[in-house]
Design a protein around this motif. Sequence first.
Motif, PDB file in Angstrom:
ATOM      1  N   LEU A   1       0.837  -1.199   0.000  1.00 27.64           N
ATOM      2  CA  LEU A   1       0.000   0.000   0.000  1.00 27.64           C
ATOM      3  C   LEU A   1       0.873   1.250   0.000  1.00 27.64           C
ATOM      4  O   LEU A   1       0.591   2.222  -0.721  1.00 27.64           O
ATOM      5  CB  LEU A   1      -0.917   0.001   1.218  1.00 27.64           C
ATOM      6  CG  LEU A   1      -1.752   1.276   1.425  1.00 27.64           C
ATOM      7  CD1 LEU A   1      -2.744   1.462   0.286  1.00 27.64           C
ATOM      8  CD2 LEU A   1      -2.475   1.229   2.774  1.00 27.64           C
ATOM      9  N   TYR A   2       1.925   1.220   0.793  1.00 26.08           N
ATOM     10  CA  TYR A   2       2.838   2.361   0.866  1.00 26.08           C
ATOM     11  C   TYR A   2       3.387   2.691  -0.517  1.00 26.08           C
ATOM     12  O   TYR A   2       3.369   3.854  -0.964  1.00 26.08           O
ATOM     13  CB  TYR A   2       3.970   2.050   1.844  1.00 26.08           C
ATOM     14  CG  TYR A   2       4.886   3.193   2.186  1.00 26.08           C
ATOM     15  CD1 TYR A   2       4.621   4.499   1.783  1.00 26.08           C
ATOM     16  CD2 TYR A   2       6.028   2.971   2.952  1.00 26.08           C
ATOM     17  CE1 TYR A   2       5.455   5.545   2.126  1.00 26.08           C
ATOM     18  CE2 TYR A   2       6.881   4.011   3.296  1.00 26.08           C
ATOM     19  CZ  TYR A   2       6.595   5.293   2.881  1.00 26.08           C
ATOM     20  OH  TYR A   2       7.429   6.325   3.219  1.00 26.08           O
ATOM     21  N   ALA A   3       3.859   1.671  -1.231  1.00 27.40           N
ATOM     22  CA  ALA A   3       4.406   1.917  -2.568  1.00 27.40           C
ATOM     23  C   ALA A   3       3.324   2.371  -3.534  1.00 27.40           C
ATOM     24  O   ALA A   3       3.552   3.259  -4.366  1.00 27.40           O
ATOM     25  CB  ALA A   3       5.081   0.652  -3.087  1.00 27.40           C
ATOM     26  N   GLY A   4       2.124   1.785  -3.425  1.00 27.38           N
ATOM     27  CA  GLY A   4       1.035   2.169  -4.311  1.00 27.38           C
ATOM     28  C   GLY A   4       0.612   3.615  -4.129  1.00 27.38           C
ATOM     29  O   GLY A   4       0.288   4.316  -5.100  1.00 27.38           O
ATOM     30  N   LEU A   5       0.640   4.091  -2.878  1.00 27.12           N
ATOM     31  CA  LEU A   5       0.290   5.481  -2.595  1.00 27.12           C
ATOM     32  C   LEU A   5       1.428   6.445  -2.945  1.00 27.12           C
ATOM     33  O   LEU A   5       1.184   7.600  -3.306  1.00 27.12           O
ATOM     34  CB  LEU A   5      -0.058   5.644  -1.114  1.00 27.12           C
ATOM     35  CG  LEU A   5      -1.307   4.928  -0.602  1.00 27.12           C
ATOM     36  CD1 LEU A   5      -1.418   5.074   0.906  1.00 27.12           C
ATOM     37  CD2 LEU A   5      -2.556   5.478  -1.282  1.00 27.12           C
ATOM     38  N   SER A   6       2.661   5.973  -2.826  1.00 26.50           N
ATOM     39  CA  SER A   6       3.812   6.854  -2.953  1.00 26.50           C
ATOM     40  C   SER A   6       4.354   6.953  -4.375  1.00 26.50           C
ATOM     41  O   SER A   6       5.022   7.923  -4.725  1.00 26.50           O
ATOM     42  CB  SER A   6       4.934   6.379  -2.023  1.00 26.50           C
ATOM     43  OG  SER A   6       4.492   6.374  -0.682  1.00 26.50           O
ATOM     44  N   PHE A   7       4.096   5.921  -5.180  1.00 26.58           N
ATOM     45  CA  PHE A   7       4.568   5.912  -6.565  1.00 26.58           C
ATOM     46  C   PHE A   7       3.381   5.600  -7.492  1.00 26.58           C
ATOM     47  O   PHE A   7       3.352   4.574  -8.166  1.00 26.58           O
ATOM     48  CB  PHE A   7       5.668   4.860  -6.748  1.00 26.58           C
ATOM     49  CG  PHE A   7       6.869   5.057  -5.861  1.00 26.58           C
ATOM     50  CD1 PHE A   7       7.862   5.973  -6.195  1.00 26.58           C
ATOM     51  CD2 PHE A   7       7.014   4.327  -4.692  1.00 26.58           C
ATOM     52  CE1 PHE A   7       8.977   6.149  -5.393  1.00 26.58           C
ATOM     53  CE2 PHE A   7       8.120   4.493  -3.875  1.00 26.58           C
ATOM     54  CZ  PHE A   7       9.104   5.407  -4.216  1.00 26.58           C
ATOM     55  N   PRO A   8       2.385   6.478  -7.544  1.00 26.51           N
ATOM     56  CA  PRO A   8       1.130   6.149  -8.232  1.00 26.51           C
ATOM     57  C   PRO A   8       1.247   6.016  -9.742  1.00 26.51           C
ATOM     58  O   PRO A   8       0.388   5.402 -10.374  1.00 26.51           O
ATOM     59  CB  PRO A   8       0.203   7.312  -7.852  1.00 26.51           C
ATOM     60  CG  PRO A   8       1.128   8.453  -7.551  1.00 26.51           C
ATOM     61  CD  PRO A   8       2.326   7.815  -6.902  1.00 26.51           C
ATOM     62  N   ASP A   9       2.306   6.547 -10.346  1.00 27.78           N
ATOM     63  CA  ASP A   9       2.434   6.520 -11.801  1.00 27.78           C
ATOM     64  C   ASP A   9       3.504   5.553 -12.296  1.00 27.78           C
ATOM     65  O   ASP A   9       3.737   5.466 -13.506  1.00 27.78           O
ATOM     66  CB  ASP A   9       2.732   7.930 -12.326  1.00 27.78           C
ATOM     67  CG  ASP A   9       1.575   8.891 -12.080  1.00 27.78           C
ATOM     68  OD1 ASP A   9       0.429   8.495 -12.345  1.00 27.78           O
ATOM     69  OD2 ASP A   9       1.818  10.008 -11.595  1.00 27.78           O
ATOM     70  N   ALA A  10       4.158   4.831 -11.394  1.00 23.42           N
ATOM     71  CA  ALA A  10       5.207   3.897 -11.806  1.00 23.42           C
ATOM     72  C   ALA A  10       4.610   2.693 -12.520  1.00 23.42           C
ATOM     73  O   ALA A  10       3.515   2.234 -12.185  1.00 23.42           O
ATOM     74  CB  ALA A  10       6.002   3.437 -10.587  1.00 23.42           C
ATOM     75  N   ASP A  11       5.347   2.158 -13.505  1.00 19.90           N
ATOM     76  CA  ASP A  11       4.895   0.927 -14.150  1.00 19.90           C
ATOM     77  C   ASP A  11       5.220  -0.257 -13.239  1.00 19.90           C
ATOM     78  O   ASP A  11       5.829  -0.100 -12.166  1.00 19.90           O
ATOM     79  CB  ASP A  11       5.515   0.763 -15.537  1.00 19.90           C
ATOM     80  CG  ASP A  11       7.042   0.674 -15.527  1.00 19.90           C
ATOM     81  OD1 ASP A  11       7.623   0.291 -14.494  1.00 19.90           O
ATOM     82  OD2 ASP A  11       7.656   0.992 -16.564  1.00 19.90           O
ATOM     83  N   VAL A  12       4.816  -1.463 -13.639  1.00 16.95           N
ATOM     84  CA  VAL A  12       4.948  -2.627 -12.769  1.00 16.95           C
ATOM     85  C   VAL A  12       6.406  -2.893 -12.419  1.00 16.95           C
ATOM     86  O   VAL A  12       6.750  -3.153 -11.258  1.00 16.95           O
ATOM     87  CB  VAL A  12       4.298  -3.876 -13.424  1.00 16.95           C
ATOM     88  CG1 VAL A  12       4.642  -5.137 -12.633  1.00 16.95           C
ATOM     89  CG2 VAL A  12       2.795  -3.715 -13.512  1.00 16.95           C
TER      90      VAL A  12
END
Length: 329
Positions: A65-76
């Motif tokens: 969740l932390y990464a999803g909130l913090s890097f919302p535009d990163a690819d997989v």
Amino acid sequence: MFQCLNRSPSRFTLPDLTAVTEPVFKLRTNPRQEQAYRNIKQWFKDLRVYPEAKERKFLSHAFDLYAGLSFPDADVEHLETCIAFFLWAFSFDDLSDEGEFQSKPDRVQVGVDISMEVLNHPELPPPKFKYAAMLHDIWRRFRSTASPGACNRFKKAVESWMKSQVEQAANRSWNTVPSVDEFIILRRRTIGGEIVEAMVEYSLDIKIPEHVWDHPVLVGLSRAAIDIMTWPNDLCSFNKEQADGDLQNLVFCVMLEQNVDLQSAVDIVTKMLATRVDDYVTLKAQMPSFGSEVDVELATYFKALEHYVQGTVVWYYESPRYFRGMDVT
């Protein structure tokens, strides 16, 4: 020296810090979060960093969740590396914060030395020290797409962060509480703020000329953003850290330096946070132009950095790392 701690109340009121930061730092979520986490979770499990029960508790902290909130535009691919970065950073940090290296600067230094060998000699096989083995793979992933400048900043930032872990372990061993100003400077390093900035660059393969980063406005924005993501951590982790007997917290520093009780210190740090948000806005309005191409890259970078800051503050409330078993409303 610690008299003000003895008269602290058994509870305190923590305001909604996300509301302090939200007007400037917007929140978004990466829709690729679950997909990226599946692969990295197995990567972490295969390393066997922790026994099964401890691993289960550690992974419950919602680093995905932390990464999803913090890097919302990163690819997989990039998001996988960002999640791996969190798993490495928090597990290594826990070694000195509450694990087997707590208050043992000599042992922290050994871990730092092994890890720096990974950065200096990435062509060598991964070491047996599991935390350095994680860094070995993250460094490989990072170098595969990041600009030379971002790679250089990441390497320097990791070294600075690791040295700060040794310094903080020494402070714990000596029961030393720095002044507020001293702590703020050290805390920018112990939170890994400059590593975060390099990870933001990496997450979107942003390329900004080296000389731009030295401009006073960008330096000021960097420090403000790091403080804004850091001080809420000290507020949200205060209860956890005081239970561990850990005085390396901005709230403790304010209590001791200003001779105030716990609630007063919490209120002071919250006001400091609001002022720092205003500082960021003021500095951003002073941003000069570096040419159209660089300006576009900078706009992308600061938008991504702002997402990271708000994602971090929100995650402090959402993660059981800080509020396990509590209803946070």
